[in-house]
Enzyme design. Structure first.
Site, PDB file in Angstrom:
ATOM      1  N   LEU A  55     -18.102 -20.921   5.279  1.00 35.89           N
ATOM      2  CA  LEU A  55     -19.116 -20.218   6.060  1.00 35.89           C
ATOM      3  C   LEU A  55     -18.520 -19.078   6.867  1.00 35.89           C
ATOM      4  CD1 LEU A  55     -21.277 -23.215   7.346  1.00 35.89           C
ATOM      5  CD2 LEU A  55     -21.868 -21.551   5.559  1.00 35.89           C
ATOM      6  N   LYS A  84     -16.881 -26.731   8.197  1.00 30.13           N
ATOM      7  CA  LYS A  84     -17.043 -26.114   9.511  1.00 30.13           C
ATOM      8  C   LYS A  84     -17.852 -27.051  10.411  1.00 30.13           C
ATOM      9  CE  LYS A  84     -17.923 -21.372  11.183  1.00 30.13           C
ATOM     10  NZ  LYS A  84     -18.131 -20.001  10.682  1.00 30.13           N
ATOM     11  N   HIS A 109     -21.611 -19.782  14.088  1.00 31.03           N
ATOM     12  CA  HIS A 109     -20.346 -19.048  14.194  1.00 31.03           C
ATOM     13  C   HIS A 109     -20.208 -18.423  15.586  1.00 31.03           C
ATOM     14  CE1 HIS A 109     -16.930 -16.763  12.473  1.00 31.03           C
ATOM     15  NE2 HIS A 109     -17.262 -15.895  13.398  1.00 31.03           N
ATOM     16  N   SER A 130       8.760  13.229   0.077  1.00 31.08           N
ATOM     17  CA  SER A 130       8.015  14.282   0.781  1.00 31.08           C
ATOM     18  C   SER A 130       8.205  14.203   2.291  1.00 31.08           C
ATOM     19  CB  SER A 130       6.519  14.175   0.473  1.00 31.08           C
ATOM     20  OG  SER A 130       6.253  14.496  -0.868  1.00 31.08           O
ATOM     21  N   GLU A 185      -0.998   1.639   3.036  1.00 30.37           N
ATOM     22  CA  GLU A 185      -0.735   2.106   4.396  1.00 30.37           C
ATOM     23  C   GLU A 185      -1.033   1.052   5.447  1.00 30.37           C
ATOM     24  OE1 GLU A 185      -2.494   3.763   2.113  1.00 30.37           O
ATOM     25  OE2 GLU A 185      -1.195   5.464   1.649  1.00 30.37           O
ATOM     26  N   HIS A 200       2.891  16.789   6.262  1.00 34.10           N
ATOM     27  CA  HIS A 200       1.892  17.518   5.483  1.00 34.10           C
ATOM     28  C   HIS A 200       0.564  17.605   6.223  1.00 34.10           C
ATOM     29  CE1 HIS A 200       4.988  16.623   2.586  1.00 34.10           C
ATOM     30  NE2 HIS A 200       4.464  17.489   1.751  1.00 34.10           N
ATOM     31  N   ASP A 251      -2.810  21.600  -2.213  1.00 36.23           N
ATOM     32  CA  ASP A 251      -3.296  20.250  -2.537  1.00 36.23           C
ATOM     33  C   ASP A 251      -4.734  19.971  -2.113  1.00 36.23           C
ATOM     34  OD1 ASP A 251      -0.947  19.729  -3.789  1.00 36.23           O
ATOM     35  OD2 ASP A 251      -0.230  18.220  -2.387  1.00 36.23           O
ATOM     36  N   GLN A 284      -5.789  15.885   1.161  1.00 37.06           N
ATOM     37  CA  GLN A 284      -4.415  15.625   1.615  1.00 37.06           C
ATOM     38  C   GLN A 284      -4.099  16.254   2.972  1.00 37.06           C
ATOM     39  OE1 GLN A 284      -2.482  14.119  -1.293  1.00 37.06           O
ATOM     40  NE2 GLN A 284      -4.634  14.000  -1.795  1.00 37.06           N
TER      41      GLN A 284
END
Lengths: 495, 495
Positions: free
Chosen positions: A55, A116, A130, A216, A237, A286, A294, A298
């Site tokens: 749940l 739960k 919840h 880079s 990332e 960059h 680019d 970017q």
């Protein structure tokens, strides 16, 4: 992830990292970034326990009690999976013991099937409870059904004190800062790579991570010099930032780099790093339309706004290699979340080696008591400000030029002095969208300092950029020397 | 994902969605969010082709040519997998034909093993050539080795024109806006749910999505009324925004909601939605310290900065139910990325039904020609501004109060008029970090409009908040009525 990485590769200690996950959060992509990296780095010291209670907040989860479904996914991502009844103490004990042994090469995921609200029949396995406290009458019935008030005392064995822990070492006073001759064209991202590698030599606790663009960002210079202290996070990332946080928990000094635009993938992790009071250093290369061909996907044009809004953050944007080197060194000692924005192209070195760039400072590159207007830039736009000041001088107009390399904290004193001398006339130029960047930082600081009379020309990237050369795109956005000169003249004509 | 969702559930057209993925990006968690949702929604019209060429930008990928590894992951996430030699035209043709047929319940992933740079021996399967043009001599040799200049013309069958496509319907002029009596306490998130459901009745192309918190954002009201036009995205905010973009491509009018803080998970997708010129509406609830007990991880305190910095965005922050209803209706017709911030708690309705709230406007809630100071708030802080103005009036000080419900675009005229009347004295109050929010929006707008003399008190959340009641946290941050009154008095004393 970061704590487990540190344990296996840096601390080389036998500690284990136990992570408790909700089943709902298994829908987050970041979970799979973490498992992927945990298996890539063979983190057998990492154990995730997933509470599969079926749940979520608003109703059933996607996979409910499909434990096989979870198991197939976790196994495909390289984990060893142990499936248990999460209410059976013997099964829990056995699973944790097995998990703790490790198997030498895989992280472990313990899938614990639970119910739960178990033990209180009014809510057990029911939706709609919840995060809600019980009303008092229900709370009384719940305690009764669970066996009444008890005062259990449980003693667990104390963990052994690790014997090989390395204490945090202070940064040596005199790292071997790279030096650059004035006028030589050096990209600030290159200066980042040089300095990071130099820091690596001087300081054994500096570690680096990158998101598959180290050639880079120039983090590859560190990776080549100190492969044992470099962690490739590939294109993930969220995990790049999360691992940096974990490494900082173990008192390492992590620098995580990628294209500045791609840190937007990890904004929640950056925000949470600040809330968790982690000490991490992010370096985004960059940035802005300056990258040229680019195209806008970017181009970081929101990163300064995003990073300034983080609680207690430090935001730095150097214009030349010398100041970059100084600031990267300063970041190593900075607490909280710090961010350095670097530039793709190579621009002339402006400062002599050894010049000081304190965080929170600014540099006056041109000034006189008769300045008529102040030009404020950072990064690529500072070079345009200098060129514009030269043109204005040719027309008999003296312009003060400020290198605002420290955007947060900011040198309010230098700004206020400039505003006072130039009668409130400021041209602020940034390779960033209008909101939340250099322009806001300057005016926020001045107005926080007290009453101000200001006439500000704010040159920035207002429209959606296309693809072109740096020069074309800087001109199209109206942030090159010619536009700065014109804006300064307008400010003088208007007043 | 969104285009495929629209095809299967809304357009009910037989089109297929072909997605080309790089192998490097398979490390992104967002890929797995997408596959998870594609299999949950049985999107057999979605085919992802992964170019497994083994080489990323800086070197080999994590899984290199481990096609079985990719296959296990994709299958565990519910996809049908076809593995081919990506250079064999017959295999490609067969795979695409098989994929196009669909299997009725699963998305298809075609794993195509390829060799990067194939056909030119100098770079084939070599590192170091990612995104780099060849020097001229190499380019000449490459063309020669690939068979010389040719002018091939390839004719493919044209796609059949779909026959059931529904044209975009304009929003009717008179949707059945919910009405709220003045003074009644209604949470703006509740007004969002009411209005979204009303829009749903009036407009068949309005669709909604939520990230497993629809019972908090009140998107569940729409979900219950129009289950066929509601898509549950569970806890996967990147996919929540990505699907909204896809639905907008098919001319639907998507509203995507979650806690405002959790949109930070999707910042790259929001930024890219703007670059892609998609029309999406984002609604973030539970903003600021006002949420109280749940603590800083759940408090959006960066969302206004983040959303303002998006190119061409619209940022709205209503204070009461009436204005929320009007702005949600306006958002349905707004192009680009629009964002509405809602509040957890219930506050009094301030406006009569039928009052107009144009995007880009502001409301003067108190004003006179003798106002000494302007108080500017939005959302929860507007109520504090009104209370402060009442206190100031008790002490003989007239305060103008502006409801800045539209933060971007902003009503520069109303701000400039207020600054002129109140001698530049502004108190700007926001439940947000100091950077990039209401305060910056106000001063940026004024300074963009021309020279200004301003004395600004900026009340906002400067320190890391804890957990407490709304009242406690608003007071601790210094953004309640008492602090606003004191700040206003200070501005008057200082001048």
């Amino acid at each position: 992830m970061g704590i487990a990485l540190a344990g296996k590769y840096l601390d080389r200690l036998s500690y284990r990292v136990w992570v408790l996950c909700g089943d709902s959060e298994m829908a987050e992509g970041s979970i799979w970034e973490a498992l992927d990296k945990a298996s890539y780095y063979q983190l057998s010291n990492l154990i995730a326990i997933v509470d599969v209670n079926r749940l979520g907040q608003r109703g059933p989860t996607e996979l409910e009690w499909n434990l096989d479904g979870y198991a197939r996914r976790a196994e495909a991502f390289g984990a060893r999976v142990l499936t248990i009844n999460g209410h059976d103490l013997a099964e829990i004990d056995e699973a944790l013991a097995t998990a703790a042994e490790g198997d030498g090469s895989q992280p472990t995921v313990v899938l614990a099937r639970t119910i739960k609200g178990r033990g209180f029949s009014e809510v057990e396995n029911h939706e709609g409870w919840h995060g809600k406290p019980f009303p008092e009458d229900m709370a009384i019935r719940a305690v009764a059904e669970l066996g009444g008030e008890r005062s259990l005392r449980i003693r667990s064995p104390l963990p052994e004190t690790p014997t090989h822990a390395t204490p945090a070492t202070p940064i040596p006073d005199t790292p071997s800062t790279p030096k650059y001759p004035i006028g030589e064209k050096v990209a600030t991202r290159k200066a980042y790579g040089d300095t990071l590698a130099a820091l690596g030599a001087d300081h054994p606790r500096v570690v680096a991570l990158d998101g598959e663009v180290s050639n880079s960002t120039h983090a590859d210079q560190f990776a080549k010099a100190y492969p044992g202290r470099y962690f490739e996070m590939f294109i993930a990332e969220q995990q790049l930032v999360a691992s940096a946080v974990g490494l900082s928990v173990r008192h390492y000094v992590p620098f995580a780099s990628t294209f500045a635009a791609f840190f937007t993938r990890a904004y929640d992790f950056i925000r949470m790093a600040a809330i968790s009071q982690a000490n991490i250093r992010l370096v985004g290369s960059h940035a802005g339309v300056e990258i040229g061909a680019d195209g806008p996907s970017q181009m970081a044009l929101e990163d300064l706004a995003m990073m300034r809004a983080v609680q207690g953050s430090t935001v730095l944007y150097p214009s030349d290699a010398t100041s970059t080197a100084a600031l990267v060194e300063a970041m190593a000692e900075q607490s909280g979340v710090s961010y350095l924005r670097t530039t793709r192209g190579a621009y002339p070195v402006l400062y002599n080696a050894g010049e000081s760039f304190p965080i929170g400072g600014a540099k006056l590159l041109r000034s006189s008591p008769d300045d008529a207007v102040t030009l404020i830039g950072a990064g690529v736009t500072l070079h345009a400000c200098l060129a514009a000041a030269e043109r204005l001088a040719g027309g008999g107009i003296r312009a003060r030029v400020i290198d605002l390399y420290s955007i947060k904290p900011i040198d309010t004193e230098a700004l206020a002095a400039a505003a006072a001398v130039t009668n409130g006339r400021l041209v602020v130029v940034e390779d960033h969208h209008p909101e939340g960047g250099l322009g806001s930082a300057v005016t926020d600081a001045l107005l926080d300092a007290g009453p101000q009379t200001l006439r500000v020309a704010h040159l920035c990237v207002r429209d959606l950029p296309g693809s072109g050369t740096s020069e074309e795109l800087l001109a199209a956005a109206g942030i090159d020397a010619q536009h700065i000169e014109a804006a300064a003249r307008d400010l003088l004509n208007d007043w």
